[in-house]
Write a protein that holds these residues in place. Structure first.
Motif, PDB file in Angstrom:
ATOM      1  N   LYS A  87       0.834  -1.214   0.000  1.00  0.00           N
ATOM      2  CA  LYS A  87       0.000   0.000   0.000  1.00  0.00           C
ATOM      3  C   LYS A  87       0.861   1.253   0.000  1.00  0.00           C
ATOM      4  O   LYS A  87       0.588   2.204  -0.727  1.00  0.00           O
ATOM      5  CB  LYS A  87      -0.918   0.015   1.230  1.00  0.00           C
ATOM      6  CG  LYS A  87      -2.017  -1.008   1.196  1.00  0.00           C
ATOM      7  CD  LYS A  87      -2.796  -0.974   2.504  1.00  0.00           C
ATOM      8  CE  LYS A  87      -3.645  -2.205   2.668  1.00  0.00           C
ATOM      9  NZ  LYS A  87      -4.266  -2.263   4.008  1.00  0.00           N
ATOM     10  N   TYR A  88       1.903   1.250   0.829  1.00  0.00           N
ATOM     11  CA  TYR A  88       2.791   2.403   0.895  1.00  0.00           C
ATOM     12  C   TYR A  88       3.425   2.677  -0.467  1.00  0.00           C
ATOM     13  O   TYR A  88       3.444   3.812  -0.938  1.00  0.00           O
ATOM     14  CB  TYR A  88       3.886   2.197   1.949  1.00  0.00           C
ATOM     15  CG  TYR A  88       4.931   3.281   1.878  1.00  0.00           C
ATOM     16  CD1 TYR A  88       4.692   4.522   2.443  1.00  0.00           C
ATOM     17  CD2 TYR A  88       6.126   3.081   1.191  1.00  0.00           C
ATOM     18  CE1 TYR A  88       5.624   5.535   2.337  1.00  0.00           C
ATOM     19  CE2 TYR A  88       7.062   4.086   1.087  1.00  0.00           C
ATOM     20  CZ  TYR A  88       6.810   5.306   1.657  1.00  0.00           C
ATOM     21  OH  TYR A  88       7.720   6.313   1.543  1.00  0.00           O
ATOM     22  N   LEU A  90       2.422   1.793  -3.455  1.00  0.00           N
ATOM     23  CA  LEU A  90       1.412   2.268  -4.413  1.00  0.00           C
ATOM     24  C   LEU A  90       1.090   3.744  -4.175  1.00  0.00           C
ATOM     25  O   LEU A  90       1.047   4.537  -5.127  1.00  0.00           O
ATOM     26  CB  LEU A  90       0.147   1.415  -4.296  1.00  0.00           C
ATOM     27  CG  LEU A  90      -0.943   1.690  -5.312  1.00  0.00           C
ATOM     28  CD1 LEU A  90      -0.435   1.467  -6.737  1.00  0.00           C
ATOM     29  CD2 LEU A  90      -2.138   0.802  -5.042  1.00  0.00           C
ATOM     30  N   ASN A  91       0.907   4.135  -2.920  1.00  0.00           N
ATOM     31  CA  ASN A  91       0.642   5.541  -2.602  1.00  0.00           C
ATOM     32  C   ASN A  91       1.831   6.421  -2.970  1.00  0.00           C
ATOM     33  O   ASN A  91       1.662   7.533  -3.471  1.00  0.00           O
ATOM     34  CB  ASN A  91       0.306   5.708  -1.118  1.00  0.00           C
ATOM     35  CG  ASN A  91      -1.045   5.150  -0.773  1.00  0.00           C
ATOM     36  OD1 ASN A  91      -1.935   5.035  -1.621  1.00  0.00           O
ATOM     37  ND2 ASN A  91      -1.221   4.780   0.485  1.00  0.00           N
ATOM     38  N   TYR A  92       3.027   5.939  -2.720  1.00  0.00           N
ATOM     39  CA  TYR A  92       4.236   6.681  -3.049  1.00  0.00           C
ATOM     40  C   TYR A  92       4.346   6.898  -4.557  1.00  0.00           C
ATOM     41  O   TYR A  92       4.597   8.007  -5.019  1.00  0.00           O
ATOM     42  CB  TYR A  92       5.460   5.938  -2.513  1.00  0.00           C
ATOM     43  CG  TYR A  92       6.760   6.630  -2.796  1.00  0.00           C
ATOM     44  CD1 TYR A  92       7.159   7.726  -2.031  1.00  0.00           C
ATOM     45  CD2 TYR A  92       7.595   6.204  -3.825  1.00  0.00           C
ATOM     46  CE1 TYR A  92       8.362   8.371  -2.286  1.00  0.00           C
ATOM     47  CE2 TYR A  92       8.795   6.835  -4.088  1.00  0.00           C
ATOM     48  CZ  TYR A  92       9.167   7.919  -3.319  1.00  0.00           C
ATOM     49  OH  TYR A  92      10.346   8.557  -3.573  1.00  0.00           O
ATOM     50  N   ASN A  94       1.921   6.797  -6.771  1.00  0.00           N
ATOM     51  CA  ASN A  94       0.855   7.708  -7.196  1.00  0.00           C
ATOM     52  C   ASN A  94       1.182   9.150  -6.833  1.00  0.00           C
ATOM     53  O   ASN A  94       0.876  10.071  -7.587  1.00  0.00           O
ATOM     54  CB  ASN A  94      -0.483   7.290  -6.578  1.00  0.00           C
ATOM     55  CG  ASN A  94      -1.030   6.018  -7.215  1.00  0.00           C
ATOM     56  OD1 ASN A  94      -0.705   5.693  -8.347  1.00  0.00           O
ATOM     57  ND2 ASN A  94      -1.846   5.301  -6.466  1.00  0.00           N
ATOM     58  N   GLY A  95       1.830   9.359  -5.681  1.00  0.00           N
ATOM     59  CA  GLY A  95       2.237  10.700  -5.285  1.00  0.00           C
ATOM     60  C   GLY A  95       3.285  11.274  -6.208  1.00  0.00           C
ATOM     61  O   GLY A  95       3.251  12.463  -6.554  1.00  0.00           O
ATOM     62  N   GLU A  98       1.564  12.279  -9.436  1.00  0.00           N
ATOM     63  CA  GLU A  98       0.820  13.540  -9.262  1.00  0.00           C
ATOM     64  C   GLU A  98       1.763  14.721  -9.279  1.00  0.00           C
ATOM     65  O   GLU A  98       1.467  15.761  -9.874  1.00  0.00           O
ATOM     66  CB  GLU A  98       0.024  13.502  -7.955  1.00  0.00           C
ATOM     67  CG  GLU A  98      -1.175  12.582  -7.996  1.00  0.00           C
ATOM     68  CD  GLU A  98      -1.890  12.498  -6.662  1.00  0.00           C
ATOM     69  OE1 GLU A  98      -1.604  13.303  -5.758  1.00  0.00           O
ATOM     70  OE2 GLU A  98      -2.754  11.613  -6.540  1.00  0.00           O
TER      71      GLU A  98
END
Length: 102
Positions: A87-88, A90-92, A94-95, A98
């Motif tokens: 999860k981390y 994937l969020n990283y 995506n960040g 962005e």
């Protein structure tokens, strides 16, 4: 061995690509060593070394079932670590995407 030393041992064990893949594979449930050999085409000796390191770090446990040795995660807490890292990451990612699109 104190708590910090064991934490470092866990991260070192998970830090190897082969061992991390083994851990992800075991998140689905215990597997006999023959299934691990099928999934990861490494020599029996090499796979055994990786499993020993994971076991020494308290991440996996083994159980003899008949003539086969089965390996599984030591606890659901270990599964949570693997899932949380996923999860981390994937969020990283995506960040970063962005940030790059700004």
């Amino acid at each position: 061995m104190n708590q910090d030393d064991l934490a470092v041992k866990v991260f070192k064990a998970l830090g190897h690509p082969v061992r991390f893949k083994i851990m992800k594979f075991l998140c689905d449930g215990p597997k006999c060593v023959c299934k691990l050999n099928e999934k990861f085409e490494y020599s029996q000796a090499n796979l055994s070394q990786h499993l020993r390191i994971l076991k020494d770090a308290g991440l996996v446990k083994s159980e003899k079932v008949g003539l086969e040795m089965h390996y599984g995660l030591y606890s659901n807490d270990v599964k949570n670590i693997i899932e949380d890292v996923g999860k981390y990451v994937l969020n990283y990612i995506n960040g970063i995407k962005e940030t790059e699109s700004l």
